[in-house]
Write an enzyme that holds these catalytic residues in place. Structure first.
Site, PDB file in Angstrom:
ATOM      1  N   HIS A 186      48.329  54.861  12.013  1.00  0.00           N
ATOM      2  CA  HIS A 186      48.091  53.990  13.648  1.00  0.00           C
ATOM      3  C   HIS A 186      48.032  54.622  14.849  1.00  0.00           C
ATOM      4  O   HIS A 186      48.746  54.672  15.634  1.00  0.00           O
ATOM      5  CB  HIS A 186      49.438  52.664  13.434  1.00  0.00           C
ATOM      6  CG  HIS A 186      49.106  52.094  12.706  1.00  0.00           C
ATOM      7  ND1 HIS A 186      48.518  51.427  11.923  1.00  0.00           N
ATOM      8  CD2 HIS A 186      50.202  52.128  11.355  1.00  0.00           C
ATOM      9  CE1 HIS A 186      48.630  50.054  11.332  1.00  0.00           C
ATOM     10  NE2 HIS A 186      49.860  51.216   9.999  1.00  0.00           N
ATOM     11  N   SER A 223      34.801  72.941  33.723  1.00  0.00           N
ATOM     12  CA  SER A 223      33.972  72.149  34.515  1.00  0.00           C
ATOM     13  C   SER A 223      33.325  72.992  35.912  1.00  0.00           C
ATOM     14  O   SER A 223      34.197  73.483  36.359  1.00  0.00           O
ATOM     15  CB  SER A 223      35.133  70.905  35.040  1.00  0.00           C
ATOM     16  OG  SER A 223      35.085  70.305  36.304  1.00  0.00           O
ATOM     17  N   LYS A 272      40.251  72.996  34.226  1.00  0.00           N
ATOM     18  CA  LYS A 272      39.856  72.736  33.032  1.00  0.00           C
ATOM     19  C   LYS A 272      39.523  73.448  32.161  1.00  0.00           C
ATOM     20  O   LYS A 272      38.639  74.368  32.065  1.00  0.00           O
ATOM     21  CB  LYS A 272      38.159  71.328  33.344  1.00  0.00           C
ATOM     22  CG  LYS A 272      38.484  70.238  33.913  1.00  0.00           C
ATOM     23  CD  LYS A 272      39.820  69.347  32.828  1.00  0.00           C
ATOM     24  CE  LYS A 272      38.521  67.953  32.930  1.00  0.00           C
ATOM     25  NZ  LYS A 272      38.561  67.567  32.164  1.00  0.00           N
ATOM     26  N   GLU A 311      33.819  67.766  20.632  1.00  0.00           N
ATOM     27  CA  GLU A 311      33.081  66.124  21.354  1.00  0.00           C
ATOM     28  C   GLU A 311      31.184  66.415  20.660  1.00  0.00           C
ATOM     29  O   GLU A 311      30.673  65.191  20.122  1.00  0.00           O
ATOM     30  CB  GLU A 311      32.688  66.125  22.668  1.00  0.00           C
ATOM     31  CG  GLU A 311      34.447  66.324  23.173  1.00  0.00           C
ATOM     32  CD  GLU A 311      34.922  66.439  24.660  1.00  0.00           C
ATOM     33  OE1 GLU A 311      33.974  66.514  25.392  1.00  0.00           O
ATOM     34  OE2 GLU A 311      35.773  66.577  24.982  1.00  0.00           O
TER      35      GLU A 311
END
Ligand code: ARG
Length: 459
Positions: free
Chosen positions: A156, A277, A283, A290
């Protein structure tokens, strides 16, 4: 417009119809397989006395010339041909004249395209299998380097019990190993040659289909000519296997994305595999993970598309089936790209062992072991569970972990606790005592390493 079938027609095809119908834009991808199939066909025709040896040799050298000219870029595959089959045949006739017109004897584009697609999928299947194997080799290396790297195991997405990085990655080893087994199963089932099935009903020429199959390294010829020209089950099975590979890589990517967050900091993706970024200078984004996760949808899309295309097709060949190509090619390119990049990303990724171990020490991942300790001293498990639950509540209130409790505090809740509790719930012992088959303890994992190494050697 160069068409093979003009004889029966009195009008030129409408330009838009021609473009809508043509497949040269994408089926040129299997020019090699098309030529290879034609070569086998011609050899068989000559063996059966349907062509002379001289005709066979002329055709073969014409086909070899086309192949090498396409490979070297001298001969461009252009849209003036309807499909790759027309391109090859027209070029052959240009080169060798009348003998070239005999190539298509006892053959239809229906069994020809069925063969080409099968050869193409078979070749790509083996390449993908090799890429999955490289990923397994990398995984095994990282596993062996991290036999004692402790980390929390989750259920979980909540900390559950301590495990090791080797054990966690070992789960992916199993997944990707099954992926390879699936590819091998598909290979066995699809490895039959459809050539010689004609348009749908075989042919009156005395073709030796066994021989053609042997030349093309198939296990044998397919058994029903109607099925042969209209079967795309292997495409569906293959796309299903590719979807499963993507699903596995996507789950792994999701974990890497989580592990790479500022909150977790379990891993640091190498600069070469991260992006920045345009606005936020701090970043460093896990874009590769992804994209792998994102592209999974695209491969599933191919599977659903071909299933949907096939569901309404009456026997035998129908043009709908031309739709099998672009989506399959796209899925193949996507999976190959993802596998290569994913392997590069994980093989250069830094695992922050200390962060992982500290995380495993917090969050009561040793609570089960504290209960098991009581069981070892004769307390029934259900009572032990309740006692440790009360201890956890007590610790939560004080903001400490089970390891920080004094013996008096333990004994206040249950007098069964003794000084050896600390050893029993140490993270190291929690992991290393778990040595049932498939468990994270070092002894159990060493046995797995041995099996994995043997598997990689033999497969
Ligand atoms: N381009 C076709 C395909 O991909 C080749 C087979 C064409 N056969 C036919 N009878 N029109 O399926």
């Amino acid at each position: 417009m160069a068409q093979l079938w003009g004889g029966r027609f009195t009008k030129e095809t409408d330009q838009l119809v021609y473009q809508f119908n043509a497949s040269i834009g994408f089926d040129q991808k299997f020019y090699r397989q098309d030529i290879k199939g034609s070569m086998a066909h011609v050899r068989m025709l000559a063996k059966q006395g349907i062509l002379t040896e001289e005709e066979r040799d002329q055709i073969l050298s014409g086909l070899e010339g086309i192949l090498s000219d396409v490979e070297s870029g001298v001969l461009a595959i252009t849209s003036e041909y309807e499909d790759i089959h027309s391109f090859v045949e027209a070029n052959l006739i240009d080169r060798i004249g009348d003998a070239g017109k005999k190539l298509h004897t006892g053959r239809s584009r229906n069994d020809q395209v069925a063969l080409d697609m099968r050869l193409y999928v078979r070749d790509e299947l083996m390449e993908i299998d090799e890429l999955v194997k490289e990923l397994l080799i990398t995984l095994e290396r990282i596993m062996e380097e991290n036999l004692h790297t402790y980390m929390p195991g989750f259920t979980h997405l909540q900390k559950a019990q301590p495990i090791t990085l080797a054990h966690h990655l070992g789960a992916y080893f199993e997944m990707f190993k099954r992926d390879r087994q699936r590819l091998h199963d598909i290979y066995e089932r699809m490895n039959y040659c459809p050539l010689g099935s004609g348009a749908l009903a075989g042919t009156t020429y005395p073709l030796d289909r066994e021989y053609t199959a042997e030349l093309l390294e198939f296990a044998g010829p397919t058994q029903n000519s109607m099925d042969s020209v209209s079967d795309r089950d292997y495409v569906i099975e293959f796309l299903s296997a590719l979807s499963t590979i993507m699903m596995h890589m996507s789950r792994f990517s999701e974990e890497i994305i989580i592990w790479n967050t500022n909150e977790y900091q379990f891993v640091e993706i190498d600069d070469a595999y991260s992006t920045g970024s345009s606005i936020m200078p701090q970043k460093k984004n896990p874009d590769i993970a992804e994209l792998v996760r994102g592209k999974t949808g695209r491969v599933y899309g191919a599977l659903v598309a071909i299933l949907t295309t096939m569901k309404g097709i009456p026997l035998a060949y129908n043009k709908d089936m031309q739709e099998d190509k672009e989506l399959t090619f796209d899925a193949i390119d996507t999976v190959k790209g993802c596998l290569a990049l994913f392997e590069g990303m994980i093989s250069t990724m830094r695992f922050r062992k200390e962060r992982m171990e500290n995380s495993a020490k917090n969050g009561f991942t040793n609570a089960t072991d504290a209960a098991d300790y009581l069981v070892g001293k004769g307390v029934p498990f259900r009572d032990a569970h309740g006692i440790v639950g009360r201890l956890v509540l007590y610790c939560l209130d004080k903001g400490i972990s089970l390891d920080d409790l004094s013996l008096e505090e333990y004994q206040k809740i249950s007098p069964v606790f003794e000084g050896d509790i600390y050893d029993a719930i140490s993270m190291k012992n929690c992991v290393e005592r778990r040595n049932t088959i498939g468990a994270p303890g070092a002894a159990a994992m060493q046995a797995v390493f041995e099996k994995n190494r043997k598997y990689l050697e033999e497969n």
